[in-house]
Design an enzyme around this catalytic site. Structure first.
Site, mmCIF file in Angstrom:
data_model
loop_
_atom_site.group_PDB
_atom_site.id
_atom_site.type_symbol
_atom_site.label_atom_id
_atom_site.label_comp_id
_atom_site.label_asym_id
_atom_site.label_seq_id
_atom_site.Cartn_x
_atom_site.Cartn_y
_atom_site.Cartn_z
ATOM 1 N N GLY A 100 1.852 -48.807 -26.470
ATOM 2 C CA GLY A 100 2.660 -47.800 -26.478
ATOM 3 C C GLY A 100 3.962 -48.251 -27.115
ATOM 4 O O GLY A 100 4.283 -49.153 -27.806
ATOM 5 N N VAL A 107 1.315 -50.715 -19.403
ATOM 6 C CA VAL A 107 0.604 -49.311 -18.980
ATOM 7 C C VAL A 107 1.842 -48.187 -18.441
ATOM 8 O O VAL A 107 2.897 -48.672 -17.969
ATOM 9 C CB VAL A 107 -0.498 -49.535 -18.247
ATOM 10 C CG1 VAL A 107 -1.716 -50.185 -18.906
ATOM 11 C CG2 VAL A 107 -0.244 -49.891 -16.925
ATOM 12 N N CYS A 155 12.691 -43.724 -19.182
ATOM 13 C CA CYS A 155 12.752 -44.594 -18.323
ATOM 14 C C CYS A 155 13.833 -44.262 -17.297
ATOM 15 O O CYS A 155 13.731 -44.446 -15.817
ATOM 16 C CB CYS A 155 13.596 -45.852 -18.643
ATOM 17 S SG CYS A 155 12.118 -46.724 -19.843
ATOM 18 N N GLN A 178 15.403 -41.754 -15.491
ATOM 19 C CA GLN A 178 15.129 -40.699 -14.252
ATOM 20 C C GLN A 178 14.356 -41.504 -13.491
ATOM 21 O O GLN A 178 14.383 -41.650 -12.350
ATOM 22 C CB GLN A 178 14.684 -39.341 -14.802
ATOM 23 C CG GLN A 178 14.561 -38.587 -13.381
ATOM 24 C CD GLN A 178 14.327 -36.980 -13.961
ATOM 25 O OE1 GLN A 178 15.545 -36.485 -13.900
ATOM 26 N NE2 GLN A 178 13.244 -36.610 -13.959
HETATM 27 P P1 NAI Z 1 3.688 -45.437 -23.182
HETATM 28 O O1 NAI Z 1 3.054 -44.271 -22.469
HETATM 29 O O2 NAI Z 1 4.133 -45.397 -24.740
HETATM 30 O O3 NAI Z 1 2.391 -46.588 -23.390
HETATM 31 C C1 NAI Z 1 1.585 -46.787 -22.315
HETATM 32 C C2 NAI Z 1 0.240 -47.178 -22.978
HETATM 33 O O4 NAI Z 1 -0.817 -47.446 -22.073
HETATM 34 C C3 NAI Z 1 -0.486 -45.791 -23.455
HETATM 35 O O5 NAI Z 1 -0.729 -45.740 -24.808
HETATM 36 C C4 NAI Z 1 -1.813 -45.704 -22.674
HETATM 37 O O6 NAI Z 1 -2.754 -45.243 -23.395
HETATM 38 C C5 NAI Z 1 -1.864 -47.187 -22.283
HETATM 39 N N1 NAI Z 1 -2.762 -47.206 -20.990
HETATM 40 C C6 NAI Z 1 -2.661 -46.736 -19.795
HETATM 41 N N2 NAI Z 1 -3.563 -47.285 -18.829
HETATM 42 C C7 NAI Z 1 -4.344 -48.181 -19.364
HETATM 43 C C8 NAI Z 1 -5.501 -48.997 -19.150
HETATM 44 N N3 NAI Z 1 -5.998 -49.115 -17.984
HETATM 45 N N4 NAI Z 1 -5.859 -49.899 -20.280
HETATM 46 C C9 NAI Z 1 -5.367 -49.731 -21.599
HETATM 47 N N5 NAI Z 1 -4.372 -48.915 -21.711
HETATM 48 C C10 NAI Z 1 -3.885 -48.025 -20.857
HETATM 49 O O7 NAI Z 1 4.435 -46.101 -22.207
HETATM 50 P P2 NAI Z 1 5.799 -47.148 -22.849
HETATM 51 O O8 NAI Z 1 7.053 -46.300 -22.943
HETATM 52 O O9 NAI Z 1 5.297 -48.274 -23.653
HETATM 53 O O10 NAI Z 1 6.034 -47.675 -21.327
HETATM 54 C C11 NAI Z 1 5.354 -48.600 -20.595
HETATM 55 C C12 NAI Z 1 6.064 -49.165 -19.410
HETATM 56 O O11 NAI Z 1 7.173 -49.952 -19.784
HETATM 57 C C13 NAI Z 1 6.597 -48.162 -18.334
HETATM 58 O O12 NAI Z 1 6.412 -48.827 -17.105
HETATM 59 C C14 NAI Z 1 7.940 -48.001 -18.788
HETATM 60 O O13 NAI Z 1 8.744 -47.648 -17.713
HETATM 61 C C15 NAI Z 1 8.330 -49.284 -19.308
HETATM 62 N N6 NAI Z 1 9.484 -49.526 -20.161
HETATM 63 C C16 NAI Z 1 9.469 -48.488 -21.258
HETATM 64 C C17 NAI Z 1 10.859 -48.696 -22.153
HETATM 65 C C18 NAI Z 1 10.903 -47.826 -23.201
HETATM 66 O O14 NAI Z 1 12.001 -47.731 -23.624
HETATM 67 N N7 NAI Z 1 10.001 -47.007 -23.517
HETATM 68 C C19 NAI Z 1 11.798 -49.991 -22.062
HETATM 69 C C20 NAI Z 1 11.249 -50.905 -21.044
HETATM 70 C C21 NAI Z 1 10.372 -50.662 -20.132
#
Ligand code: NAI
Length: 480
Positions: A10, A86, A272, A274
Site C-alpha cells: 500500500g 497491512v 492515520c 483520526q
Molecule cells: P493500504 O491500505 O494502502 O495498504 C495495505 C495493504 O495491505 C493493502 O494493499 C491490502 O490489500 C494489503 N493486505 C491486507 N491484508 C493482507 C494480508 N493478510 N496479506 C497480504 N496483504 C494484505 O494502507 P497503508 O496506508 O499502506 O497503511 C498500512 C499501515 O501503515 C496502516 O497501519 C497505517 O496506519 C500505517 N501508516 C500509514 C501511513 C500513511 O501515510 N498512509 C503512514 C504511516 C503508517
C-alpha cells in the site's frame, strides 16, 4: 543475500520497500499483497499510488532487487526479515467499535507467517498498531512456531504522503523497538544495519517495543493537535477580525513552537490521524485514564467542528440554501501531491452540501470519478479495508459530476469551494471563472490559497478560513 519481504503493497509498503531496495542493492526486496489488482499496478507503468519521485525509484529497482508479487507464501517463507504493513482499520462492530483497531488483517498475516516459515524470522511491525500488539503477535507466532525462532520488532513509519520519497530518503528519525533480551537486541541491530545504508546512525533511535509503538500514536496525536489548535483559533479570528495567517506567523516565530504545520484549513484528513487518535483514546479508556482520553478526543471534535462550520458558511452565505444550485469543488484529495482520499475533509463537506441538495461538480488533478463516487457512498471507516473487500454501495451519487478541469467545474456554478491546496489553484484565471459563474459568485477557500483582495476586486464574495470576513458574511451565523 539478505532477503526482505513486505506484506502489504500500500501507501506505506510500496514506497518504503522501493527506497530500501534503491538504497541497498545487496538486499532482495519482495512486496506481496492479497490484492491482485494492486500488484498488477505495481508491475505496470501506472503505479497504484501517486507520490512525487516514486516512479523513478521503482523503475530503477523493479526486476533487479525489487519485486511485487501475489505469491505471499513463497516470499514470506524465503525472507529473513518480514515487514507487515497491512491495513489496521477502526473496528465498526463489537468491543471497542468506533475506536479500537481491528487487527483482523494483522492476525491473518501473523498466522500465515507461522504456517509457512521454515527458518528463523525477524517480524517487523510497520503498520501503526495499538500498544502491546507486538506481544499478541509474538504469542501467535510462538504458539505455532514448530521450533522456529521469531523476533518481533516495532518500526513505525513516519513518512507523510505527498513527500514520502523525500521523507524516506532523509528521515527525521528511524525508530526501532525490540525486546531487551540478547536475541531482541541482535534483531534490532540487523534492522539497524539495513537503514544504516543511508540513514546517519544518530538518527536511528532504538527503544523497547512499547515505547516504539506508543511513539507513533503520540507523534500523530501531536501533529493532529497542532492542526486542531490553529483551526480552533481560525474560528476565533473570524469572530474578532484577526487574521489567522498573521497569528500563525507570529506564534510560529517562537522557537519552542516552530512554524511548521500551523496552517488553518477546512480540517485534517488522511488515513492515520483520526484512526490513530481514536486508538489512543481507546487505550487510555482501557487503562482507566478518562481525562487523558477526553483530552485527545477533543482534537477530533474540533476537526469535525471545522468541517461543519465550513459547510454552514457555504449554505448560510448563499441565502441559506444550496438546493438545486451548482457548487464547484476544487480538490478532493486530503492534501496536495497525493491522490489519497482516505478521510479527506472533502467527503464530509461534500456530504454536508449534498444533504442540503446541492449539485456538485468536482475536480481534482489526481482523483478519479470512480474513487469519488466510492468515497461519497461508503460508510465511515469502510475505506480502510483491502480494496476488493470494501463493502460497496451499488448506487452512485446522482447529484455529483466529476470533471477534469477547474473551469469546467466552475462553469455556471453559484459557488466554488477549494478543499485541497493544489498549487494550480493559486494560479487559475479567476476573472475567467467569475465571468462564467452565476452572480453573486462565491468563493469558499478552505485552504487559504487564493488572494482574497484580488478576488474581491474581481467581484467575488470570498470566505477564507480564519480571515477577516467579507461584509456579506458578517452577520451570518457560522454555526446553525
Ligand atoms: P493500504 O491500505 O494502502 O495498504 C495495505 C495493504 O495491505 C493493502 O494493499 C491490502 O490489500 C494489503 N493486505 C491486507 N491484508 C493482507 C494480508 N493478510 N496479506 C497480504 N496483504 C494484505 O494502507 P497503508 O496506508 O499502506 O497503511 C498500512 C499501515 O501503515 C496502516 O497501519 C497505517 O496506519 C500505517 N501508516 C500509514 C501511513 C500513511 O501515510 N498512509 C503512514 C504511516 C503508517
Amino acid at each position: 543475500m539478505t532477503k526482505i519481504c513486505c506484506i502489504g503493497a500500500g501507501y506505506v509498503g510500496g514506497p518504503t520497500m522501493a527506497v530500501i531496495a534503491h538504497k541497498c542493492p545487496s538486499i532482495e526486496v519482495a512486496v506481496v499483497d492479497i490484492s491482485v489488482a494492486r500488484i498488477t499496478a505495481w508491475n505496470s507503468d501506472q503505479l497504484p499510488i501517486y507520490e512525487p519521485g516514486l516512479d523513478e525509484v521503482v523503475k530503477q529497482c523493479r526486476g533487479k532487487n525489487l519485486f511485487f508479487s501475489t505469491d505471499v507464501e513463497k516470499h514470506v517463507s524465503e525472507a529473513d526479515i518480514i515487514f507487515v504493513s497491512v491495513n489496521t482499520p477502526t473496528k465498526t462492530r463489537g468491543l471497542g467499535a468506533g475506536k479500537a483497531a481491528d487487527l483482523t488483517y494483522w492476525e491473518s498475516a501473523a498466522r500465515m507467517i507461522a504456517d509457512v516459515s521454515k527458518s528463523d524470522k525477524i517480524v517487523v511491525e510497520k503498520s501503526t498498531v495499538p500498544v502491546k500488539t507486538a506481544e499478541a503477535i509474538e504469542r501467535i507466532l510462538t504458539h505455532n512456531s514448530k521450533g522456529i525462532n521469531y523476533q518481533i520488532l516495532s518500526n513505525p513509519e513516519f513518512l507523510a504522503e505527498g513527500t514520502a520519497i523525500q521523507d524516506l530518503f532523509r528521515p527525521d528519525r528511524v525508530l526501532i523497538g525490540g525486546r531487551e533480551t540478547t536475541e531482541g537486541q541482535k534483531a534490532i541491530q540487523a534492522l539497524k544495519a539495513v537503514y544504516a545504508h543511508w540513514v546517519p546512525e544518530e538518527r536511528i533511535i532504538c527503544t523497547n517495543l512499547w515505547s516504539a509503538e506508543l511513539s507513533k500514536l503520540a507523534a500523530n496525536a501531536f501533529l493532529a493537535q497542532r492542526i486542531s489548535s490553529v483551526n480552533a483559533m481560525s474560528a476565533l479570528c473570524e469572530a474578532t477580525g484577526a487574521d489567522v495567517s498573521q497569528v500563525s506567523h507570529a506564534v510560529g516565530k517562537d522557537t519552542r513552537i516552530g512554524p511548521k504545520f500551523l496552517n488553518a484549513s477546512v480540517g485534517f484528513g488522511g488515513s492515520c490521524f483520526q484512526k490513530d487518535i481514536l486508538n489512543l483514546v481507546y487505550i487510555c479508556e482501557c487503562n482507566g485514564l478518562t481525562e487523558v482520553a477526553n483530552y485527545w478526543k477533543q482534537v477530533i471534535k474540533v476537526n469535525d467542528y471545522q468541517k461543519n462550520r465550513f459547510v454552514n458558511r457555504v449554505v448560510s452565505s448563499m441565502f441559506n440554501t444550496v438546493s438545486g444550485k451548482k457548487v464547484a469543488i476544487l480538490g478532493f484529495a486530503f492534501k496536495k501531491d497525493t491522490g489519497d482520499t482516505r478521510e479527506t475533509p472533502a467527503i464530509d463537506v461534500c456530504n454536508g452540501l449534498l444533504g442540503d441538495k446541492a449539485c456538485l461538480s468536482i475536480y481534482d488533478p489526481q482523483v478519479t470519478e470512480d474513487q469519488i463516487q466510492r468515497d461519497l457512498s461508503m460508510k465511515k471507516f469502510d475505506w480502510d479495508h483491502p480494496v476488493h473487500l470494501q463493502p460497496m454501495s451499488p448506487t452512485s451519487v446522482k447529484q455529483v459530476t466529476v470533471v477534469w478541469d477547474a473551469y469546467e467545474a466552475a462553469k455556471d456554478a453559484h459557488g466554488l469551494c477549494i478543499l485541497t491546496e493544489w498549487d494550480e489553484f493559486k494560479t487559475l484565471d479567476y476573472q475567467r471563472i467569475f465571468d462564467n459563474m452565476q452572480k453573486p459568485a462565491f468563493v469558499f477557500d478552505g485552504r487559504n490559497v487564493v488572494n482574497v483582495e484580488k478576488l474581491r476586486e474581481i467581484g467575488f464574495i470570498v470566505y477564507s478560513i480564519g480571515k477577516p470576513l467579507d461584509p456579506w458574511l458578517k452577520d451570518m451565523p457560522a454555526m446553525a
